[in-house]
Design a protein around this motif. Structure first.
Motif, PDB file in Angstrom:
ATOM      1  N   PHE A 172       4.582  -6.405  -2.662  1.00 46.60           N
ATOM      2  CA  PHE A 172       3.555  -6.517  -1.623  1.00 46.60           C
ATOM      3  C   PHE A 172       2.644  -5.293  -1.573  1.00 46.60           C
ATOM      4  O   PHE A 172       1.582  -5.349  -0.967  1.00 46.60           O
ATOM      5  CB  PHE A 172       4.210  -6.753  -0.250  1.00 46.60           C
ATOM      6  CG  PHE A 172       4.830  -8.113  -0.125  1.00 46.60           C
ATOM      7  CD1 PHE A 172       4.047  -9.221   0.179  1.00 46.60           C
ATOM      8  CD2 PHE A 172       6.196  -8.306  -0.343  1.00 46.60           C
ATOM      9  CE1 PHE A 172       4.606 -10.486   0.282  1.00 46.60           C
ATOM     10  CE2 PHE A 172       6.767  -9.564  -0.250  1.00 46.60           C
ATOM     11  CZ  PHE A 172       5.975 -10.663   0.059  1.00 46.60           C
ATOM     12  N   ALA A 173       3.061  -4.192  -2.222  1.00 46.56           N
ATOM     13  CA  ALA A 173       2.214  -2.990  -2.185  1.00 46.56           C
ATOM     14  C   ALA A 173       1.017  -3.140  -3.111  1.00 46.56           C
ATOM     15  O   ALA A 173      -0.023  -2.544  -2.881  1.00 46.56           O
ATOM     16  CB  ALA A 173       3.030  -1.761  -2.559  1.00 46.56           C
ATOM     17  N   VAL A 189       1.795  -3.082   2.813  1.00 44.22           N
ATOM     18  CA  VAL A 189       3.069  -3.815   2.874  1.00 44.22           C
ATOM     19  C   VAL A 189       3.308  -4.384   4.285  1.00 44.22           C
ATOM     20  O   VAL A 189       3.735  -5.528   4.430  1.00 44.22           O
ATOM     21  CB  VAL A 189       4.254  -2.911   2.448  1.00 44.22           C
ATOM     22  CG1 VAL A 189       5.585  -3.639   2.643  1.00 44.22           C
ATOM     23  CG2 VAL A 189       4.092  -2.475   0.999  1.00 44.22           C
ATOM     24  N   MET A 238      16.432   1.526   5.487  1.00 47.41           N
ATOM     25  CA  MET A 238      15.268   2.159   6.117  1.00 47.41           C
ATOM     26  C   MET A 238      15.673   3.089   7.243  1.00 47.41           C
ATOM     27  O   MET A 238      15.184   4.210   7.334  1.00 47.41           O
ATOM     28  CB  MET A 238      14.278   1.110   6.648  1.00 47.41           C
ATOM     29  CG  MET A 238      13.045   1.748   7.255  1.00 47.41           C
ATOM     30  SD  MET A 238      12.003   0.606   8.179  1.00 47.41           S
ATOM     31  CE  MET A 238      11.137  -0.211   6.878  1.00 47.41           C
ATOM     32  N   MET A 262      16.750   0.857  16.493  1.00 50.97           N
ATOM     33  CA  MET A 262      17.518   1.113  15.272  1.00 50.97           C
ATOM     34  C   MET A 262      18.485  -0.021  14.921  1.00 50.97           C
ATOM     35  O   MET A 262      19.203  -0.521  15.785  1.00 50.97           O
ATOM     36  CB  MET A 262      18.318   2.405  15.424  1.00 50.97           C
ATOM     37  CG  MET A 262      17.443   3.629  15.433  1.00 50.97           C
ATOM     38  SD  MET A 262      16.566   3.765  13.866  1.00 50.97           S
ATOM     39  CE  MET A 262      15.849   5.378  14.086  1.00 50.97           C
ATOM     40  N   LYS A 317      19.074  -7.107  -6.823  1.00 52.04           N
ATOM     41  CA  LYS A 317      19.467  -7.240  -5.413  1.00 52.04           C
ATOM     42  C   LYS A 317      19.163  -8.654  -4.892  1.00 52.04           C
ATOM     43  O   LYS A 317      19.933  -9.225  -4.116  1.00 52.04           O
ATOM     44  CB  LYS A 317      18.746  -6.194  -4.553  1.00 52.04           C
ATOM     45  CG  LYS A 317      19.277  -4.784  -4.745  1.00 52.04           C
ATOM     46  CD  LYS A 317      18.881  -3.856  -3.591  1.00 52.04           C
ATOM     47  CE  LYS A 317      17.422  -3.473  -3.627  1.00 52.04           C
ATOM     48  NZ  LYS A 317      16.976  -2.678  -2.464  1.00 52.04           N
ATOM     49  N   ASN A 354       8.931 -10.276   7.163  1.00 56.93           N
ATOM     50  CA  ASN A 354       9.880  -9.193   7.432  1.00 56.93           C
ATOM     51  C   ASN A 354       9.566  -7.922   6.652  1.00 56.93           C
ATOM     52  O   ASN A 354       9.851  -6.827   7.118  1.00 56.93           O
ATOM     53  CB  ASN A 354      11.290  -9.683   7.083  1.00 56.93           C
ATOM     54  CG  ASN A 354      12.284  -8.539   6.938  1.00 56.93           C
ATOM     55  OD1 ASN A 354      12.767  -7.991   7.935  1.00 56.93           O
ATOM     56  ND2 ASN A 354      12.580  -8.135   5.698  1.00 56.93           N
ATOM     57  N   VAL A 355       8.969  -8.060   5.463  1.00 55.99           N
ATOM     58  CA  VAL A 355       8.856  -6.888   4.581  1.00 55.99           C
ATOM     59  C   VAL A 355       8.154  -5.743   5.302  1.00 55.99           C
ATOM     60  O   VAL A 355       7.192  -5.939   6.045  1.00 55.99           O
ATOM     61  CB  VAL A 355       8.135  -7.225   3.254  1.00 55.99           C
ATOM     62  CG1 VAL A 355       6.648  -7.449   3.428  1.00 55.99           C
ATOM     63  CG2 VAL A 355       8.419  -6.155   2.220  1.00 55.99           C
TER      64      VAL A 355
HETATM   65  N1  LIG Z   1      16.104  -0.949  10.344  1.00 59.77           N
HETATM   66  C1  LIG Z   1      15.531  -0.669  11.491  1.00 59.77           C
HETATM   67  O1  LIG Z   1      16.036   0.148  12.254  1.00 59.77           O
HETATM   68  C2  LIG Z   1      14.240  -1.352  11.884  1.00 59.77           C
HETATM   69  C3  LIG Z   1      13.776  -1.183  13.196  1.00 59.77           C
HETATM   70  C4  LIG Z   1      12.595  -1.811  13.580  1.00 59.77           C
HETATM   71  C5  LIG Z   1      11.904  -2.597  12.687  1.00 59.77           C
HETATM   72  N2  LIG Z   1      12.359  -2.736  11.414  1.00 59.77           N
HETATM   73  C6  LIG Z   1      11.577  -3.592  10.488  1.00 59.77           C
HETATM   74  O2  LIG Z   1      12.396  -4.559   9.892  1.00 59.77           O
HETATM   75  C7  LIG Z   1      11.916  -4.899   8.604  1.00 59.77           C
HETATM   76  C8  LIG Z   1      13.044  -4.788   7.604  1.00 59.77           C
HETATM   77  O3  LIG Z   1      13.524  -3.461   7.627  1.00 59.77           O
HETATM   78  P1  LIG Z   1      14.927  -3.018   6.979  1.00 59.77           P
HETATM   79  O4  LIG Z   1      15.485  -1.985   7.860  1.00 59.77           O
HETATM   80  O5  LIG Z   1      15.733  -4.207   6.643  1.00 59.77           O
HETATM   81  O6  LIG Z   1      14.393  -2.300   5.654  1.00 59.77           O
HETATM   82  P2  LIG Z   1      15.100  -2.113   4.234  1.00 59.77           P
HETATM   83  O7  LIG Z   1      16.573  -2.156   4.376  1.00 59.77           O
HETATM   84  O8  LIG Z   1      14.448  -0.907   3.667  1.00 59.77           O
HETATM   85  O9  LIG Z   1      14.652  -3.408   3.435  1.00 59.77           O
HETATM   86  C9  LIG Z   1      13.314  -3.599   3.089  1.00 59.77           C
HETATM   87  C10 LIG Z   1      13.193  -4.829   2.218  1.00 59.77           C
HETATM   88  O10 LIG Z   1      11.831  -4.960   1.821  1.00 59.77           O
HETATM   89  C11 LIG Z   1      11.737  -4.948   0.408  1.00 59.77           C
HETATM   90  N3  LIG Z   1      10.519  -4.251   0.012  1.00 59.77           N
HETATM   91  C12 LIG Z   1      10.177  -2.973   0.255  1.00 59.77           C
HETATM   92  N4  LIG Z   1       8.989  -2.681  -0.294  1.00 59.77           N
HETATM   93  C13 LIG Z   1       8.560  -3.820  -0.903  1.00 59.77           C
HETATM   94  C14 LIG Z   1       7.417  -4.174  -1.657  1.00 59.77           C
HETATM   95  N5  LIG Z   1       6.454  -3.279  -1.910  1.00 59.77           N
HETATM   96  N6  LIG Z   1       7.299  -5.432  -2.146  1.00 59.77           N
HETATM   97  C15 LIG Z   1       8.282  -6.335  -1.918  1.00 59.77           C
HETATM   98  N7  LIG Z   1       9.386  -6.070  -1.202  1.00 59.77           N
HETATM   99  C16 LIG Z   1       9.528  -4.826  -0.708  1.00 59.77           C
HETATM  100  C17 LIG Z   1      12.988  -4.276  -0.067  1.00 59.77           C
HETATM  101  O11 LIG Z   1      13.386  -4.759  -1.334  1.00 59.77           O
HETATM  102  P3  LIG Z   1      12.984  -4.145  -2.762  1.00 59.77           P
HETATM  103  O12 LIG Z   1      13.214  -2.685  -2.696  1.00 59.77           O
HETATM  104  O13 LIG Z   1      13.874  -4.911  -3.660  1.00 59.77           O
HETATM  105  O14 LIG Z   1      11.537  -4.508  -2.949  1.00 59.77           O
HETATM  106  C18 LIG Z   1      14.003  -4.761   0.957  1.00 59.77           C
HETATM  107  O15 LIG Z   1      14.447  -6.049   0.632  1.00 59.77           O
HETATM  108  C19 LIG Z   1      10.748  -3.948   8.346  1.00 59.77           C
HETATM  109  O16 LIG Z   1       9.535  -4.596   8.610  1.00 59.77           O
HETATM  110  C20 LIG Z   1      10.986  -2.836   9.333  1.00 59.77           C
HETATM  111  O17 LIG Z   1       9.777  -2.194   9.665  1.00 59.77           O
HETATM  112  C21 LIG Z   1      13.509  -2.142  10.999  1.00 59.77           C
END
Ligand SMILES: NC(=O)c1ccc[n+]([C@@H]2O[C@H](COP(=O)([O-])OP(=O)(O)OC[C@H]3O[C@@H](n4cnc5c(N)ncnc54)[C@H](OP(=O)(O)O)[C@@H]3O)[C@@H](O)[C@H]2O)c1
Ligand SMILES: *[C@@H]1O[C@H](CO)[C@@H](O)[C@H](O)[C@H]1NC(C)=O
Ligand SMILES: *[C@@H]1O[C@H](CO)[C@@H](O)[C@H](O)[C@H]1NC(C)=O
Length: 309
Positions: free
Chosen positions: A101-102, A152, A232, A227, A79, A127-128
């Motif tokens: 990061f975990a 994380v 996620m 959202m 990815k 961001n993670v």
């Molecule tokens: N989407 C929403 O509605 C929303 C709302 C409020 C806040 N947020 C925040 O926005 C941020 C991004 O969210 P998103 O919705 O884009 O999430 P996402 O689509 O699930 O993407 C998460 C990203 O983090 C990486 N990741 C997850 N676990 C990891 C680990 N242990 N080590 C390294 N990389 C890791 C994933 O890649 P890999 O799987 O390749 O590691 C992916 O690139 C988060 O902090 C989330 O809390 C999101």
């Protein structure tokens, strides 16, 4: 004119000025200003954590579109390679770093910094983030999962900031963006308790750092989202209140060099404002019911797809 009438007129005028100023500020923030804070970072490097998907990938692409080189970090190499190709197309340099990061230790964070010491990283996007699979009561969330969410979402923000802030201070130039959430800040998040707590931490941490860094030419910003379309959120279609990750990030980048904490997407700011008007107990009851409903529907869907196979 009686004294009461004059007091009423003054209060009324005050309220009108307050409302109009609020409306003008809202229009300026969401419809007029641009991401001009990014201009001074052209040709430099940004590091984005969790950049293989969703909001992180959108940050990488959008920063690349602004002429900023990017270091992208996540676990899945395939990815990350796809995001790398997208960014390269925009004419910038890209470095890909697989990292978990975990399970990262202090030593791994320090060696990461060593590995990147040749680059002038002046933007860090913390961001993670991870969440529970479905809204779940705290007592049904395993200790292991709770620990992972904290590592994380919280540890990564502290560790990455510790490693990459000193050169920014030395150069008197830098910007750190933190992904917080409206859930945990503008509104409580029952059934996502650990996650919401980490997002409240991130918002508070960013605001504190912002104050400390003001004399050093470095800014820190907490970005609160409701959202957004992503893996996620499990929402695939955009709507008035659910922007695509790209659209959300374009709004978020307008904050660079400005507010310490904000809700950068226009409809999210309205939602947060309305939620904030409700008494706390009503907020808690409302979100708890909302999340119970999300859980029920997700379980139903899971059951159906199990039957279908
Ligand atoms: N989407 C929403 O509605 C929303 C709302 C409020 C806040 N947020 C925040 O926005 C941020 C991004 O969210 P998103 O919705 O884009 O999430 P996402 O689509 O699930 O993407 C998460 C990203 O983090 C990486 N990741 C997850 N676990 C990891 C680990 N242990 N080590 C390294 N990389 C890791 C994933 O890649 P890999 O799987 O390749 O590691 C992916 O690139 C988060 O902090 C989330 O809390 C999101
Ligand atoms: C890094 O950026 C700063 C500020 O823009 C600049 O003064 C410095 O020369 C750069 N260093 C390198 C190694 O590119
Ligand atoms: C991160 O997480 C672990 C607990 O899982 C803890 O022992 C460690 O000290 C934490 N703090 C930082 C800053 O990494």
């Amino acid at each position: 004119m009686g004294i009461e009438t004059s007091v009423l007129i003054v209060l009324g005028l005050g309220a009108a000025v307050y409302l109009v100023a609020g409306l003008l500020l809202f229009i300026w923030k969401h419809a007029i200003r641009s991401a001009s804070g990014l201009d001074r970072f052209k040709g430099e490097w940004a590091l984005i954590t969790g950049a293989s998907d969703g909001i992180g990938a959108a940050f990488a692409k959008e920063l690349a579109s602004n002429g900023i080189n990017v270091v992208i970090m996540a676990r899945s190499m395939d990815k990350l390679k796809a995001v790398e190709a997208e960014c390269s197309k925009r004419g910038v340099s890209v470095q890909v770093i697989p990292f978990d990061f975990a399970s990262a230790t202090d030593e791994m964070y320090a060696s990461l910094k060593g590995q990147l010491s040749d680059l002038n990283i002046s933007i860090l996007v913390n961001n993670v983030g991870v969440n529970v699979e479905l809204p779940t009561d705290f007592m049904e969330t395993s200790a292991d999962l709770a620990d992972r969410i904290v590592r994380v979402n919280v540890n990564s923000s502290i560790q990455m900031t510790r490693q990459f802030l000193p050169p920014m201070i030395a150069q008197k130039k830098g910007c750190i963006l933190f992904m917080s959430s409206g859930g945990g800040t503008d509104a409580p998040g029952p059934k996502l308790s650990v996650y919401s707590g980490t997002k409240a931490f991130v918002d508070s941490f960013a605001k504190c750092i912002n104050g400390e860094l003001a004399p050093h030419g470095v800014t820190a910003h907490s970005l609160k989202a409701f959202m957004v379309v992503s893996a996620m959120s499990k929402i695939r279609r955009t709507s008035l209140t659910v922007p695509s990750a790209d659209a959300w990030v374009r709004s978020a980048l307008k904050v660079v060099g400005r507010e310490a904490s904000s809700t950068p997407y226009w409809s999210h700011e309205i939602m947060g404002g309305i939620l904030g008007l409700l008494p706390l107990q009503m907020q808690i009851t409302y979100v708890d019911k909302l999340h119970a409903d999300v859980r029920r529907r997700a379980l139903l869907k899971r059951e159906k797809s199990k039957k279908a196979t």
